[in-house]
Write an enzyme that holds these catalytic residues in place. Structure first.
Site, PDB file in Angstrom:
ATOM      1  CE1 TYR A  66      -2.498   3.414   1.640  1.00 52.22           C
ATOM      2  CE2 TYR A  66      -4.213   1.862   1.008  1.00 52.22           C
ATOM      3  CZ  TYR A  66      -3.820   3.141   1.349  1.00 52.22           C
ATOM      4  OH  TYR A  66      -4.742   4.148   1.379  1.00 52.22           O
ATOM      5  CB  CYS A  67       3.382   2.553   2.407  1.00 52.90           C
ATOM      6  SG  CYS A  67       2.304   2.788   3.838  1.00 52.90           S
ATOM      7  CB  ALA A  68       5.562   0.086  -1.950  1.00 48.84           C
ATOM      8  CD  GLU A  69       0.598   1.097  -6.765  1.00 47.84           C
ATOM      9  OE1 GLU A  69       1.196   1.748  -7.656  1.00 47.84           O
ATOM     10  OE2 GLU A  69       0.356  -0.108  -6.848  1.00 47.84           O
ATOM     11  CG  HIS A  71       4.968   7.193   0.101  1.00 47.10           C
ATOM     12  ND1 HIS A  71       4.802   8.524   0.396  1.00 47.10           N
ATOM     13  CD2 HIS A  71       4.219   6.498   1.007  1.00 47.10           C
ATOM     14  CE1 HIS A  71       4.012   8.629   1.451  1.00 47.10           C
ATOM     15  NE2 HIS A  71       3.641   7.425   1.825  1.00 47.10           N
TER      16      HIS A  71
END
Length: 326
Positions: A66-69, A71
């Site tokens: 989720y966060c990789a997507e 940012h």
């Protein structure tokens, strides 16, 4: 809580799910926003694109899609060329910009094998602060949110969605709020703990971290016994190769009274292997009478304790690199 919501929407552009998930515990919501604001949103010595590269790299290392997507998409909106795609895919060695490559490589290794900091000491509050922020947020997101914030489409349609999202995130990342002015009234003042001394060079960041740490520690003390908190700290010092596995957990939980095991299981997993938290783990905590606020305070304390441990382990050097954001 309405005050925090309004400020997030005004300065961040939206009530993002990784912040909204903290809502059952208002003090923890305020703490999470205060840290994210002062570290990421307020302009400083480090350009936003460099902080987004660190955020994306930490998120990949933590198995937080989720966060990789999010940012990685923001980075695409801020940086032209193929470097954002290389960072988002974990191909750090393919990044052509030397500065971004060094920062992303350092961020990926921040938990397991931290090397010398590839930046000037004056930039430590923002860059180590970004590492802390996303080791914290990744853990919370892994426990409570779905795998990706983008619509479940593939191929050319997904590329189109990403391009549109990158334009939106570039606009949101252009906000320029002033340091400190919007968060000091949200949480009580607190001294800066010794493990956060690396933030001293930027008082607004140090202040936000100290206030947030105090609020999150208070929640942890309310929901977890002293013995349980000690087990989490010990696990962070020496996690071992099987951290988070069933035998690893059982060995530690067997030292506790049965009533304390469900909450401690959740805390241990949130700290060392947040992607292993399942619905059954959450349900086990609920059988003890825990409500949503308790779940947030348990996971927030464990996640922040892990993030602080990692941040304190970064190796500060006298690197001459870095430049002021313009």
């Amino acid at each position: 809580m309405g005050t925090v919501y309004r400020r997030i929407e005004a300065e961040f552009g939206m009530l993002a799910p990784p912040l909204a998930l903290h809502s059952p515990a208002p003090a923890v919501l305020a703490a999470s926003w205060s840290i994210l604001r002062e570290v990421m949103v307020v302009p400083g010595l480090v350009p936003r694109a460099e902080k987004e590269a660190v955020a994306a790299a930490v998120s990949l290392a933590n198995n937080c899609p989720y966060c990789a997507e999010v940012h990685g998409t923001t980075l695409r909106g801020l940086v032209r060329g193929k470097d954002p795609e290389a960072i988002a895919a974990g191909r750090i060695e393919k990044v052509t910009d030397q500065r971004l490559r060094a920062l992303a490589g350092w961020a990926v290794a921040s938990a397991d094998a931290p090397g010398p900091a590839p930046f000037a000491p004056a930039q430590a509050p923002e860059l180590i602060g970004t590492v802390l922020t996303f080791h914290y947020i990744n853990r919370m997101v892994n426990v409570f949110l779905q795998e990706s914030p983008l619509p479940p489409v593939q191929g050319l349609a997904r590329d189109m969605v990403r391009r549109g999202a990158a334009r939106v995130m570039r606009r949101l990342a252009s906000a320029t709020p002033l340091p400190g002015l919007d968060t000091d009234d949200l949480l009580p003042a607190a001294p800066v703990p010794g493990d956060l001394s690396w933030a001293a060079g930027r008082p607004a960041v140090a202040n936000a971290l100290a206030r947030a740490a105090g609020a999150i520690d208070e929640g942890g003390e309310r929901r977890l016994t002293e013995e349980a908190r000690g087990l989490v700290r010990a696990a962070l010092r020496e996690p071992g190769p099987h951290a988070g596995s069933a035998p690893w957990l059982q060995e530690r939980l067997d030292t506790l009274p049965a009533r304390d095991r469900p909450a401690t299981r959740l805390a241990l997993l949130a700290a060392v292997a947040s992607f292993r938290v399942t619905d059954a783990v959450i349900a086990g905590v609920r059988t003890t009478g825990a409500d949503d606020a308790a779940l947030i305070e348990i996971t927030s304390w464990a996640s922040m304790t892990a993030a602080r441990h990692i941040a304190a382990g970064q190796e500060l050097g006298d690197h001459p690199g870095g430049h002021r954001a313009v």
